[in-house]
Write an enzyme that holds these catalytic residues in place. Structure first.
Site, PDB file in Angstrom:
ATOM      1  N   SER A   1      -4.659   3.958   5.440  1.00  0.00           N
ATOM      2  CA  SER A   1      -5.045   4.548   5.683  1.00  0.00           C
ATOM      3  C   SER A   1      -4.691   5.494   6.684  1.00  0.00           C
ATOM      4  O   SER A   1      -5.108   6.648   6.414  1.00  0.00           O
ATOM      5  CB  SER A   1      -6.607   3.998   6.233  1.00  0.00           C
ATOM      6  OG  SER A   1      -8.028   3.138   5.409  1.00  0.00           O
TER       7      SER A   1
ATOM      8  N   SER B   1     -10.776   5.184   7.924  1.00  0.00           N
ATOM      9  CA  SER B   1     -10.569   3.602   7.819  1.00  0.00           C
ATOM     10  C   SER B   1     -11.271   3.643   6.805  1.00  0.00           C
ATOM     11  O   SER B   1     -12.511   3.705   6.248  1.00  0.00           O
ATOM     12  CB  SER B   1     -10.817   2.929   8.397  1.00  0.00           C
ATOM     13  OG  SER B   1     -11.580   1.347   8.610  1.00  0.00           O
TER      14      SER B   1
ATOM     15  N   ARG C   1      -4.867   0.787  -0.135  1.00  0.00           N
ATOM     16  CA  ARG C   1      -3.105   1.882   0.014  1.00  0.00           C
ATOM     17  C   ARG C   1      -3.572   2.465  -1.518  1.00  0.00           C
ATOM     18  O   ARG C   1      -3.230   2.931  -1.778  1.00  0.00           O
ATOM     19  CB  ARG C   1      -2.132   0.597  -0.323  1.00  0.00           C
ATOM     20  CG  ARG C   1      -2.291  -0.210  -1.504  1.00  0.00           C
ATOM     21  CD  ARG C   1      -1.323  -1.555  -0.594  1.00  0.00           C
ATOM     22  NE  ARG C   1      -1.557  -2.440  -2.135  1.00  0.00           N
ATOM     23  CZ  ARG C   1      -2.020  -3.681  -1.972  1.00  0.00           C
ATOM     24  NH1 ARG C   1      -2.803  -3.401  -0.826  1.00  0.00           N
ATOM     25  NH2 ARG C   1      -1.997  -4.537  -2.916  1.00  0.00           N
TER      26      ARG C   1
ATOM     27  N   GLU D   1       3.946  -4.658   0.355  1.00  0.00           N
ATOM     28  CA  GLU D   1       2.392  -4.286  -0.726  1.00  0.00           C
ATOM     29  C   GLU D   1       1.816  -4.938  -2.066  1.00  0.00           C
ATOM     30  O   GLU D   1       1.665  -6.615  -2.138  1.00  0.00           O
ATOM     31  CB  GLU D   1       0.888  -3.584  -0.188  1.00  0.00           C
ATOM     32  CG  GLU D   1       0.744  -3.786   1.383  1.00  0.00           C
ATOM     33  CD  GLU D   1      -0.249  -2.868   2.405  1.00  0.00           C
ATOM     34  OE1 GLU D   1      -0.864  -3.746   1.762  1.00  0.00           O
ATOM     35  OE2 GLU D   1       0.247  -1.862   2.515  1.00  0.00           O
TER      36      GLU D   1
ATOM     37  N   HIS E   1      23.170   9.263  12.043  1.00  0.00           N
ATOM     38  CA  HIS E   1      23.701   9.130  13.202  1.00  0.00           C
ATOM     39  C   HIS E   1      24.375   7.971  13.408  1.00  0.00           C
ATOM     40  O   HIS E   1      24.360   7.963  14.533  1.00  0.00           O
ATOM     41  CB  HIS E   1      23.367  10.914  14.108  1.00  0.00           C
ATOM     42  CG  HIS E   1      23.847  11.913  13.924  1.00  0.00           C
ATOM     43  ND1 HIS E   1      24.055  12.397  14.791  1.00  0.00           N
ATOM     44  CD2 HIS E   1      22.876  12.706  13.033  1.00  0.00           C
ATOM     45  CE1 HIS E   1      24.488  14.097  14.346  1.00  0.00           C
ATOM     46  NE2 HIS E   1      23.304  13.867  13.386  1.00  0.00           N
TER      47      HIS E   1
ATOM     48  N   LYS F   1      -6.354 -11.452   9.318  1.00  0.00           N
ATOM     49  CA  LYS F   1      -7.398 -11.075  10.006  1.00  0.00           C
ATOM     50  C   LYS F   1      -8.055 -11.794  10.429  1.00  0.00           C
ATOM     51  O   LYS F   1      -9.150 -11.621  11.448  1.00  0.00           O
ATOM     52  CB  LYS F   1      -7.949  -9.721   9.191  1.00  0.00           C
ATOM     53  CG  LYS F   1      -7.225  -8.513   8.684  1.00  0.00           C
ATOM     54  CD  LYS F   1      -8.086  -7.550   7.724  1.00  0.00           C
ATOM     55  CE  LYS F   1      -7.063  -6.015   6.726  1.00  0.00           C
ATOM     56  NZ  LYS F   1      -7.858  -5.945   6.279  1.00  0.00           N
TER      57      LYS F   1
END
Length: 356
Positions: free
Chosen positions: A61, A102, A154, A240, A256, A351
């Protein structure tokens, strides 16, 4: 494990049960649907008060916010920032336009940030397919952009990026670039047939890249600016979809520090595959840096390396040409590993534990 032939469409279909490859193919249609949606969407905003645009979201998202920042950040009169967390930066107040995004509408970090932004008096807009974010936006009278549901976040990049772009254009903060969008849509339609499962590896750049990345640790380089968000998109799509480690860094900063790190341990360096994304919009000195780094500085490094040039004329077309190649390559890489590119078991596990 059975050897995978990327030119065997039946093998690709067998591994891609949820049709991630189909979702990637439909990116132009996603963007067209989003453009049509935004034609019917008004912007409720006091532009005179806006000193900062803050896009708050996570994962797939938040990618739209990164793309917006790198695409129009150099012409927008106020800073465009992306926030990935539970809280708001200290400067957020009534002069900040906070766009909470979201795809599911249930991302707990975004919901937390939304509440804090509301408490701080920020001007709010929500973009989601539903869930708790949609409920809160309706309850609070917050402008809501409702996008189609049913995809992995995604895989919904077209649904999420175009509304963001349209919002800042409708606000008057950024000029509309109709021709760039038209070019981008046509280029994506042309390219997807070159990259789709039915296109043979000999002529399919995404399949060729997947084969090059198979068994390797991908390291995606880009320029700070236009291709920066695309390199990060490649990294997260490989994470993913292909369920493997990948890393991203950008010029000139990597000149660098990172370029000194290709000496030891040799057995690890041999497993690294560098892909440098390039654009005609890269700063001329960065273009020179990429050339020297890839052809001379890393000449003796034991890693694989290649450069991938963006296609198209406009900045938007070049961004999305590289994005489409990366999305396809990550899905093909998943199949080479014998995996389905859609499930994200570890994320779901996390989750669930957080909910417990």
């Amino acid at each position: 494990m059975k050897r995978i032939n990327l030119d065997d469409v039946s093998q690709l279909q067998a591994h891609d049960a949820a049709d991630m490859l189909g979702a990637i193919y439909k990116l132009p249609e996603q963007m067209e649907l989003a453009l049509d949606l935004m034609k019917r969407t008004a912007v409720s905003l006091d532009r005179s008060r806006v000193k900062t645009i803050l896009i708050t979201g996570l994962g797939g998202s938040a990618v739209g916010g990164d793309l917006l920042r790198t695409y129009v950040g150099d012409t927008c009169p106020v800073p465009i920032l992306v926030n990935r967390g539970y809280t708001m930066p200290s400067y957020v107040g009534d002069d900040t336009w906070v766009i909470a995004i979201s795809y599911s509408g249930n991302t707990e970090e975004t919901l937390s940030a939304y509440e804090e932004a509301k408490a701080r008096g920020a001007q709010l807009t929500a973009i989601t397919s539903g869930g708790e974010l949609a409920e809160r936006a309706r309850r609070d009278g917050v402008p809501l952009v409702s996008v189609p549901s049913g995809l992995q976040p995604r895989a919904a990049v077209g649904h999420l990026f175009v509304p963001l772009l349209s919002l800042v254009q409708k606000s008057g903060l950024v000029a509309e670039r109709v021709e760039e969008m038209e070019e981008t849509l046509q280029l994506l339609r042309d390219m997807r047939d070159e990259l789709a499962p039915t296109a043979q590896t000999a002529h399919n750049l995404a399949k060729q890249i997947a084969l090059r990345l198979h068994g390797k640790i991908p390291l995606i380089h880009s320029s700070t600016g236009l291709t920066e968000a695309i390199a990060y998109r490649w990294k997260t799509q490989i994470n993913e979809n292909a369920q493997t480690l990948a890393f991203a860094h950008s010029y000139p900063e990597l000149n660098h520090n990172e370029i000194v790190g290709f000496d030891v341990p040799s057995e690890l360096i041999e497993r690294v595959e560098v892909i440098a994304l390039s654009s005609t919009f890269d700063h001329p000195r960065v273009q020179k840096r990429i050339s020297i780094t890839m052809s001379e500085v890393l000449a003796d490094a034991r890693c694989g390396r290649s450069q991938l040039a963006a296609r198209g004329e406009s900045a938007l077309a070049q961004m999305f040409s590289l994005l489409l190649i990366g999305d396809y390559a990550s899905a093909y890489l998943a199949v080479l590993y014998g995996l389905d590119p859609t499930p994200v078991v570890k994320i779901e596990q996390l989750k669930k534990r957080l909910a417990d």
